[in-house]
Design an enzyme around this catalytic site. Structure first.
Site, PDB file in Angstrom:
ATOM      1  N   SER A 240       0.828  -1.210   0.000  1.00 13.73           N
ATOM      2  CA  SER A 240       0.000   0.000   0.000  1.00 13.73           C
ATOM      3  C   SER A 240       0.857   1.252   0.000  1.00 13.73           C
ATOM      4  O   SER A 240       0.388   2.320  -0.357  1.00 13.73           O
ATOM      5  CB  SER A 240      -0.870   0.068   1.252  1.00 13.73           C
ATOM      6  OG  SER A 240      -1.575  -1.104   1.445  1.00 13.73           O
TER       7      SER A 240
ATOM      8  N   HIS B  47      -2.034  -3.041  -6.713  1.00 13.01           N
ATOM      9  CA  HIS B  47      -2.595  -2.678  -5.415  1.00 13.01           C
ATOM     10  C   HIS B  47      -4.103  -2.914  -5.409  1.00 13.01           C
ATOM     11  O   HIS B  47      -4.877  -2.129  -5.952  1.00 13.01           O
ATOM     12  CB  HIS B  47      -2.274  -1.205  -5.103  1.00 13.01           C
ATOM     13  CG  HIS B  47      -2.708  -0.780  -3.739  1.00 13.01           C
ATOM     14  ND1 HIS B  47      -3.320   0.414  -3.486  1.00 13.01           N
ATOM     15  CD2 HIS B  47      -2.625  -1.417  -2.540  1.00 13.01           C
ATOM     16  CE1 HIS B  47      -3.587   0.506  -2.197  1.00 13.01           C
ATOM     17  NE2 HIS B  47      -3.180  -0.581  -1.614  1.00 13.01           N
TER      18      HIS B  47
ATOM     19  N   GLU C 222      -4.912  -0.527  -8.491  1.00 10.21           N
ATOM     20  CA  GLU C 222      -3.937   0.442  -8.969  1.00 10.21           C
ATOM     21  C   GLU C 222      -2.737  -0.330  -9.508  1.00 10.21           C
ATOM     22  O   GLU C 222      -2.117  -1.104  -8.769  1.00 10.21           O
ATOM     23  CB  GLU C 222      -3.514   1.385  -7.833  1.00 10.21           C
ATOM     24  CG  GLU C 222      -4.630   2.350  -7.454  1.00 10.21           C
ATOM     25  CD  GLU C 222      -4.329   3.181  -6.216  1.00 10.21           C
ATOM     26  OE1 GLU C 222      -4.694   4.356  -6.196  1.00 10.21           O
ATOM     27  OE2 GLU C 222      -3.743   2.639  -5.258  1.00 10.21           O
TER      28      GLU C 222
ATOM     29  N   ASN D  93      -4.980   6.396  -1.974  1.00  9.96           N
ATOM     30  CA  ASN D  93      -4.555   6.661  -0.597  1.00  9.96           C
ATOM     31  C   ASN D  93      -3.867   8.018  -0.470  1.00  9.96           C
ATOM     32  O   ASN D  93      -4.000   8.696   0.545  1.00  9.96           O
ATOM     33  CB  ASN D  93      -3.618   5.561  -0.095  1.00  9.96           C
ATOM     34  CG  ASN D  93      -4.399   4.316   0.305  1.00  9.96           C
ATOM     35  OD1 ASN D  93      -5.629   4.353   0.383  1.00  9.96           O
ATOM     36  ND2 ASN D  93      -3.695   3.231   0.558  1.00  9.96           N
TER      37      ASN D  93
HETATM   38  N1  LIG Z   1      -5.389  -4.789   4.563  1.00  2.00           N
HETATM   39  C1  LIG Z   1      -5.621  -3.909   3.593  1.00  2.00           C
HETATM   40  O1  LIG Z   1      -6.644  -3.221   3.601  1.00  2.00           O
HETATM   41  C2  LIG Z   1      -4.654  -3.784   2.444  1.00  2.00           C
HETATM   42  C3  LIG Z   1      -5.105  -3.235   1.236  1.00  2.00           C
HETATM   43  C4  LIG Z   1      -4.232  -3.181   0.147  1.00  2.00           C
HETATM   44  C5  LIG Z   1      -2.937  -3.637   0.289  1.00  2.00           C
HETATM   45  N2  LIG Z   1      -2.511  -4.125   1.487  1.00  2.00           N
HETATM   46  C6  LIG Z   1      -1.122  -4.625   1.535  1.00  2.00           C
HETATM   47  O2  LIG Z   1      -1.171  -6.026   1.332  1.00  2.00           O
HETATM   48  C7  LIG Z   1      -0.112  -6.662   2.022  1.00  2.00           C
HETATM   49  C8  LIG Z   1      -0.657  -7.716   2.956  1.00  2.00           C
HETATM   50  O3  LIG Z   1      -1.526  -7.149   3.888  1.00  2.00           O
HETATM   51  P1  LIG Z   1      -2.601  -8.000   4.698  1.00  2.00           P
HETATM   52  O4  LIG Z   1      -3.541  -7.033   5.307  1.00  2.00           O
HETATM   53  O5  LIG Z   1      -3.147  -9.070   3.841  1.00  2.00           O
HETATM   54  O6  LIG Z   1      -1.677  -8.641   5.840  1.00  2.00           O
HETATM   55  P2  LIG Z   1      -1.907 -10.002   6.667  1.00  2.00           P
HETATM   56  O7  LIG Z   1      -1.060  -9.891   7.874  1.00  2.00           O
HETATM   57  O8  LIG Z   1      -3.361 -10.267   6.835  1.00  2.00           O
HETATM   58  O9  LIG Z   1      -1.316 -11.146   5.703  1.00  2.00           O
HETATM   59  C9  LIG Z   1       0.047 -11.374   5.457  1.00  2.00           C
HETATM   60  C10 LIG Z   1       0.259 -12.878   5.285  1.00  2.00           C
HETATM   61  O10 LIG Z   1       1.566 -13.103   4.785  1.00  2.00           O
HETATM   62  C11 LIG Z   1       2.078 -14.285   5.390  1.00  2.00           C
HETATM   63  N3  LIG Z   1       3.524 -14.260   5.288  1.00  2.00           N
HETATM   64  C12 LIG Z   1       4.428 -13.622   6.060  1.00  2.00           C
HETATM   65  N4  LIG Z   1       5.670 -13.869   5.622  1.00  2.00           N
HETATM   66  C13 LIG Z   1       5.573 -14.679   4.563  1.00  2.00           C
HETATM   67  C14 LIG Z   1       6.518 -15.306   3.692  1.00  2.00           C
HETATM   68  N5  LIG Z   1       7.822 -15.085   3.822  1.00  2.00           N
HETATM   69  N6  LIG Z   1       6.065 -16.088   2.712  1.00  2.00           N
HETATM   70  C15 LIG Z   1       4.753 -16.320   2.569  1.00  2.00           C
HETATM   71  N7  LIG Z   1       3.801 -15.754   3.361  1.00  2.00           N
HETATM   72  C16 LIG Z   1       4.215 -14.950   4.332  1.00  2.00           C
HETATM   73  C17 LIG Z   1       1.539 -14.223   6.799  1.00  2.00           C
HETATM   74  O11 LIG Z   1       1.521 -15.512   7.377  1.00  2.00           O
HETATM   75  C18 LIG Z   1       0.125 -13.665   6.579  1.00  2.00           C
HETATM   76  O12 LIG Z   1      -0.821 -14.686   6.389  1.00  2.00           O
HETATM   77  C19 LIG Z   1       0.627  -5.548   2.741  1.00  2.00           C
HETATM   78  O13 LIG Z   1       1.696  -5.127   1.926  1.00  2.00           O
HETATM   79  C20 LIG Z   1      -0.403  -4.457   2.856  1.00  2.00           C
HETATM   80  O14 LIG Z   1       0.158  -3.176   2.959  1.00  2.00           O
HETATM   81  C21 LIG Z   1      -3.354  -4.231   2.550  1.00  2.00           C
END
Ligand SMILES: NC(=O)c1ccc[n+]([C@@H]2O[C@H](COP(=O)([O-])OP(=O)(O)OC[C@H]3O[C@@H](n4cnc5c(N)ncnc54)[C@H](O)[C@@H]3O)[C@@H](O)[C@H]2O)c1
Length: 594
Positions: free
Chosen positions: A121, A142, A154, A192
């Site tokens: 993000s 994104h 995005e 954002n």
């Molecule tokens: N939550 C939101 O609203 C949102 C929206 C858009 C983008 N994002 C971005 O998406 C990404 C993930 O966010 P999220 O909210 O899903 O986080 P999350 O914590 O829910 O999920 C992350 C997952 O990655 C896994 N993980 C960690 N290390 C790993 C590895 N080395 N190999 C494989 N899996 C691994 C974890 O076990 C976890 O299940 C971030 O970069 C975040 O900024 C989040």
């Protein structure tokens, strides 16, 4: 020929990753999903199963299709299983080092043609790309949460992204039923970046006690048609998440408007993270609950604030334009006797005719009875003398937006209107205190900023300069509720609440376009689809009128002198060129001549 994308990989099956897997699998693509360990893999698989089961339960997906979809997804804990995928999207936690490690490992596993995409993000795609041996094949993809539902994606390009890669990924997003937009690699991307700058400004208004949280939120919902107010949205996003995003934006841009409002840090330290912790700007029934409960900051409903209030029965309206006519109609419909002061008899009759026409429309639509129409009209009396306003309890001035003209009106009202009456101005940009200063009774003077069309728009900004007596503010708040409007209180500063939050955002969007960061269509689409706004910034600017917008932006800049408020030269040039928006047939876009 567009690339095939028969098989893709997703790394990280958390909130976003599980949703992204579902999006690909729904689109008929084979997905290999990689998690860090068995427990997380099982959890990710369960998230996918539950989400698709909900779709079946809601009759949005056939049970057979769900089975087929799940059959296309393989969940593993071994990155080597991504050897033959065409694209990998990483959705691991938001840490640069972790993401860079994932890409470095993928570089060794995947074939040379595999495209790497990050769902970050706020981190730099460029920085991630140089940690691979294929920077030209790295993009941002994104998605928004929840990914299966939100249309916006995005697609982020860096200075070295291969245009073909960009086109292929964008094309894929379209095939998956998404609305992709393309932008450069700037913290916050489009949605954002624009959203959080605005949210941060709203937090600053709250922090400085310029307006209360309920009023800030109501102003943006009723004044702009936003689905949620800024502080309620901050609570939903999470104050810690918002802080991180703003902080990243600030470190990259050094733009003061991105520097997180100091109160955010204090609230985070105190554990007030928003809905998830049960308290943020609002208090919730329990951690994670969407139900807001009353707390010490909850204001009393309008009219029930206690203390002294003045009696208002007879209302005067000064002026004969669009706003004056609408305001007179609103008061008369609510049972107030209304005296309208016009400069000529013809103009006075014009106001009555305007009200009759509007009421007639309501009768035709079956929203108003004929007798109610006649009674309402009977309550409106036009006059050409200020003397006839003498016994009004409240006078609302709605003449031309010119300080000298308004001050002359307030001087005249001061001479004739009885003591104890409230004098209000409906100015949208002039300081209310200037009107107050034109009288010998500044404590009786207040702003009542109606929105156009006054008979329809629910919001009224009640502007109390430092001179206004408290009973005047509470009386006007109660009267506003009585006429069926939603009152919000704010201080006497340029733009009040709505324009002060809306126009800097519109200006930020204009600057983004001017910098060739993204196209007008993509910026509009990102804000509509990503933030649920009723219109994108350029569609809105063209409707408002670019000359009007420029004047508002200039007044905000002159008041606050914030560098980011200085109108973008692009807007000035469009106005100079006579491209004023829909009204001239050309603005940011061209329109069919009527
Ligand atoms: N939550 C939101 O609203 C949102 C929206 C858009 C983008 N994002 C971005 O998406 C990404 C993930 O966010 P999220 O909210 O899903 O986080 P999350 O914590 O829910 O999920 C992350 C997952 O990655 C896994 N993980 C960690 N290390 C790993 C590895 N080395 N190999 C494989 N899996 C691994 C974890 O076990 C976890 O299940 C971030 O970069 C975040 O900024 C989040």
């Amino acid at each position: 020929m567009a690339r095939e994308f028969a098989r893709v990989g997703v790394v990280g099956l958390g909130t976003m990753g599980a949703g992204i897997v579902e999006v690909f699998a729904r689109g008929g693509i084979e997905v290999v999903a990689v998690e860090v360990d068995e427990a997380s893999a099982t959890h990710g698989r369960e998230t996918l199963e539950a989400s698709t089961q909900r779709a079946v339960d809601r009759s949005k997906m056939a049970a057979d299709d769900r089975e087929a979809l799940l059959g296309r997804v393989r969940v593993t804990t071994n990155l080597d299983d991504l050897a033959d995928v065409d694209l990998v999207v990483e959705a691991v936690p938001e840490r640069l080092e972790l993401k860079a490690e994932v890409f470095a490992a993928l570089s060794k596993v995947c074939g040379p043609d595999t495209i790497f995409a990050s769902n970050t993000s706020s981190l730099s795609i460029t920085e991630l790309s140089v940690r691979t041996e294929r920077p030209h094949q790295v993009v941002g993809m994104h998605f928004f949460n929840p990914a299966p539902v939100q249309a916006l994606v995005e697609v982020v390009r860096t200075v070295v992204t291969d245009p073909e890669v960009l086109a292929d990924v964008t094309d894929l997003a379209v095939r998956l039923g998404k609305s992709p937009v393309v932008c450069g690699d700037r913290a916050g991307f489009i949605a954002n970046n624009l959203l959080f700058t605005y949210l941060n400004q709203a937090v600053g208004m709250f922090e400085s006690h310029y307006a209360g949280r309920e009023d800030l939120d109501a102003a943006m919902r009723y004044g702009c048609g936003y689905p949620m107010g800024p502080l309620a949205l901050m609570d939903l996003i999470g104050l810690d998440t918002a802080y991180e995003i703003l902080d990243t934006m600030y470190r990259q841009s050094r733009n003061q408007r991105h520097a997180p409002a100091p109160i955010l840090k204090q609230m985070i330290t105190a554990g007030l993270l928003g809905r998830k912790s049960g308290r943020g700007f609002y208090t919730y029934a329990a951690p994670g609950s969407p139900e807001v409960v009353a707390d010490s900051l909850t204001p009393p409903p309008p009219g029930q604030e206690g203390g002294d209030q003045r009696t208002v029965q007879r209302v005067g309206v000064v002026g004969t334009g669009t706003m004056a006519t609408g305001i007179a109609e609103v008061f008369a419909k609510s049972g107030y006797d209304v005296v309208v002061r016009a400069r000529t008899e013809a103009k006075g009759e014009g106001v009555v005719a305007g009200i009759r026409k509007s009421l007639e429309k309501a009768v035709v639509k079956g929203k108003l009875s004929e007798s109610a129409r006649d009674e309402t009209l009977a309550r409106v009396r036009p006059t050409t003398t200020f003397d006839d306003l003498a016994d009004c309890d409240l006078v609302v001035e709605a003449v031309a937006e010119d300080l000298e003209v308004k001050q002359a009106v307030f001087g005249a009202l001061d001479d004739v209107v009885k003591a104890g009456a409230i004098l209000a101005t409906t100015t949208s940009s002039l300081p209310v205190v200037e009107c107050a200063a034109a009288t010998q009774r500044p404590d009786d003077v207040i702003g009542m900023h109606f929105f156009n069309p006054a008979s329809v728009m629910k919001l009224v900004e009640i502007v109390s300069p430092i001179t206004t007596a408290p009973d005047v503010t509470s009386t006007v708040r109660a009267v506003t509720a009585k006429i069926g409007k939603h009152p919000v209180l704010c201080g006497d500063r340029a733009g009040f609440i709505v324009n002060a939050l809306l126009f800097p955002y519109l200006n930020d969007a204009t600057a983004m376009l001017e910098a060739n960061y993204a196209t007008a269509d993509d910026i509009d689409s990102a804000m509509k689809n990503g933030c649920g706004l009723p219109m994108g910034p350029f569609a809105l600017l063209d409707v408002v009128g670019l000359d009007v917008s420029l004047a508002i932006e200039r007044s905000l800049y002159m008041e606050f002198r914030v560098p980011g408020f200085a109108p973008a030269p692009l807007l000035e040039h469009l106005v100079t060129a006579g491209r004023l928006g829909r009204k001239t047939g050309q603005g940011f876009r061209d329109y069919q001549k009527k």
